[in-house]
Scaffold this motif. Sequence first.
Motif, short mmCIF file in Angstrom:
data_model
loop_
_atom_site.label_atom_id
_atom_site.label_comp_id
_atom_site.label_asym_id
_atom_site.label_seq_id
_atom_site.Cartn_x
_atom_site.Cartn_y
_atom_site.Cartn_z
N VAL A 159 0.95 -1.38 0.06
CA VAL A 159 0.06 -0.06 -0.02
C VAL A 159 0.90 1.07 -0.07
O VAL A 159 0.13 2.25 -0.05
N LYS A 160 2.17 1.04 0.06
CA LYS A 160 2.99 2.14 0.10
C LYS A 160 2.94 3.11 -0.96
O LYS A 160 2.91 2.61 -2.27
N GLY A 161 2.78 4.37 -0.81
CA GLY A 161 2.52 5.35 -1.99
C GLY A 161 1.13 5.63 -2.42
O GLY A 161 0.79 6.47 -3.10
N ARG A 162 0.15 4.61 -1.98
CA ARG A 162 -1.18 4.81 -2.22
C ARG A 162 -1.96 5.18 -1.08
O ARG A 162 -3.24 6.05 -0.97
N PHE A 163 -1.58 4.61 0.17
CA PHE A 163 -2.50 4.83 1.45
C PHE A 163 -1.65 6.08 2.42
O PHE A 163 -0.70 5.82 2.24
N THR A 164 -2.40 6.50 2.92
CA THR A 164 -1.81 7.46 4.15
C THR A 164 -2.68 7.39 5.48
O THR A 164 -3.94 7.49 5.62
N ILE A 165 -1.92 7.04 6.43
CA ILE A 165 -2.48 6.97 7.76
C ILE A 165 -2.08 8.17 8.53
O ILE A 165 -1.13 8.90 8.32
N SER A 166 -3.26 8.72 9.21
CA SER A 166 -3.11 10.20 9.98
C SER A 166 -3.73 10.18 11.20
O SER A 166 -4.72 9.12 11.38
N ARG A 167 -3.84 10.93 11.94
CA ARG A 167 -4.34 11.19 13.39
C ARG A 167 -4.76 12.48 13.58
O ARG A 167 -3.97 13.39 13.68
N ASP A 168 -5.87 12.60 14.28
CA ASP A 168 -6.29 14.06 14.70
C ASP A 168 -6.55 13.71 16.33
O ASP A 168 -7.61 13.51 16.75
N ASN A 169 -5.61 14.00 17.32
CA ASN A 169 -5.83 13.51 18.43
C ASN A 169 -6.91 14.42 19.27
O ASN A 169 -7.27 13.86 20.33
N ALA A 170 -7.11 15.68 18.72
CA ALA A 170 -8.09 16.44 19.24
C ALA A 170 -9.71 15.83 19.23
O ALA A 170 -10.52 16.06 20.14
N LYS A 171 -9.71 15.19 18.24
CA LYS A 171 -10.98 14.47 17.96
C LYS A 171 -10.87 12.77 18.20
O LYS A 171 -11.89 12.05 17.82
N ASN A 172 -9.88 12.46 18.67
CA ASN A 172 -9.78 10.83 19.10
C ASN A 172 -9.79 10.06 18.10
O ASN A 172 -10.38 8.84 18.00
N THR A 173 -9.27 10.51 16.69
CA THR A 173 -9.61 9.76 15.58
C THR A 173 -8.49 9.36 14.65
O THR A 173 -7.46 10.12 14.78
N VAL A 174 -8.27 8.19 14.08
CA VAL A 174 -7.36 7.63 13.22
C VAL A 174 -7.82 7.90 11.84
O VAL A 174 -8.98 7.13 11.89
N TYR A 175 -7.38 7.99 10.67
CA TYR A 175 -7.69 7.90 9.40
C TYR A 175 -6.98 7.16 8.62
O TYR A 175 -5.63 6.83 8.70
N LEU A 176 -7.73 6.34 7.66
CA LEU A 176 -6.73 5.77 6.46
C LEU A 176 -7.17 6.25 5.10
O LEU A 176 -8.38 5.99 4.62
N GLN A 177 -6.42 7.08 4.39
CA GLN A 177 -7.02 7.60 2.92
C GLN A 177 -6.36 6.61 2.18
O GLN A 177 -5.10 6.17 2.01
N MET A 178 -7.02 5.97 1.34
CA MET A 178 -6.76 5.26 0.48
C MET A 178 -7.22 5.60 -1.10
O MET A 178 -8.14 5.74 -1.49
N ASN A 179 -6.06 5.63 -1.67
CA ASN A 179 -6.19 6.12 -3.09
C ASN A 179 -5.72 5.34 -4.17
O ASN A 179 -5.07 4.04 -3.64
N SER A 180 -6.04 5.19 -5.26
CA SER A 180 -5.73 4.38 -6.49
C SER A 180 -5.93 2.91 -5.95
O SER A 180 -5.06 1.91 -6.11
N LEU A 181 -7.04 2.59 -5.55
CA LEU A 181 -7.50 1.17 -4.88
C LEU A 181 -7.48 0.35 -6.15
O LEU A 181 -7.93 0.36 -7.30
N LYS A 182 -7.04 -0.74 -5.69
CA LYS A 182 -6.84 -1.90 -6.59
C LYS A 182 -8.23 -3.32 -6.08
O LYS A 182 -8.28 -3.24 -4.88
N ARG A 183 -8.23 -4.13 -6.95
CA ARG A 183 -9.07 -5.07 -6.53
C ARG A 183 -8.63 -5.96 -5.10
O ARG A 183 -9.27 -6.20 -4.42
N GLU A 184 -7.33 -6.18 -5.15
CA GLU A 184 -6.73 -6.97 -4.28
C GLU A 184 -6.84 -6.12 -2.91
O GLU A 184 -6.20 -6.67 -1.58
N ASP A 185 -7.34 -4.90 -2.93
CA ASP A 185 -7.28 -4.18 -1.60
C ASP A 185 -8.84 -4.42 -0.86
O ASP A 185 -8.98 -3.83 0.34
N THR A 186 -9.49 -5.30 -1.70
CA THR A 186 -10.86 -5.47 -1.08
C THR A 186 -10.54 -6.49 0.25
O THR A 186 -9.90 -7.54 0.02
N ALA A 187 -11.29 -6.07 1.33
CA ALA A 187 -11.11 -6.66 2.55
C ALA A 187 -11.97 -6.00 3.56
O ALA A 187 -12.53 -4.98 3.35
#
Length: 124
Positions: free
Chosen positions: A64-92
């Motif tokens: 997933v390197k180069g396509r996905f980005t993990i980030s967090r907002d500690n003020a919102k107690n939230t972690v994100y996963l931005q997924m770009n250029s998705l492929k069929r093999e990312d299905t899960a």
Amino acid sequence: QVQLVESGGGLVQAGGSLRLSCVASGRTFSSYAMGWFRQAPGKEREFVATINWTGGSTYYADSVKGRFTISRDNAKNTVYLQMNSLKREDTAVYYCAFRFAAAWSVRGYEYNYWGQGTQVTVSS
């Protein structure tokens, strides 16, 4: 006790994007590392991405390197996963996980709490 609730999954065409969110409650979120894992049908759970307590250090699976980005907002107690250029093999089913440590980890057994998962389906 920590509760994790994921959202943002869905059906998307190959090449498209999705952003997953995971809201944590019950513990001081900002002091601990978080991770994203996924499990495809008939396969074992695998590591996707992880982030340390400040958000200043991240690590990704090669797939997933180069396509996905993990980030967090500690003020919102939230972690994100931005997924770009998705492929069929990312299905899960994608799971967020909470670790009682400041540093990130790629090992699922080093995480203490898990969300219920959110389905991501990528169509061709």
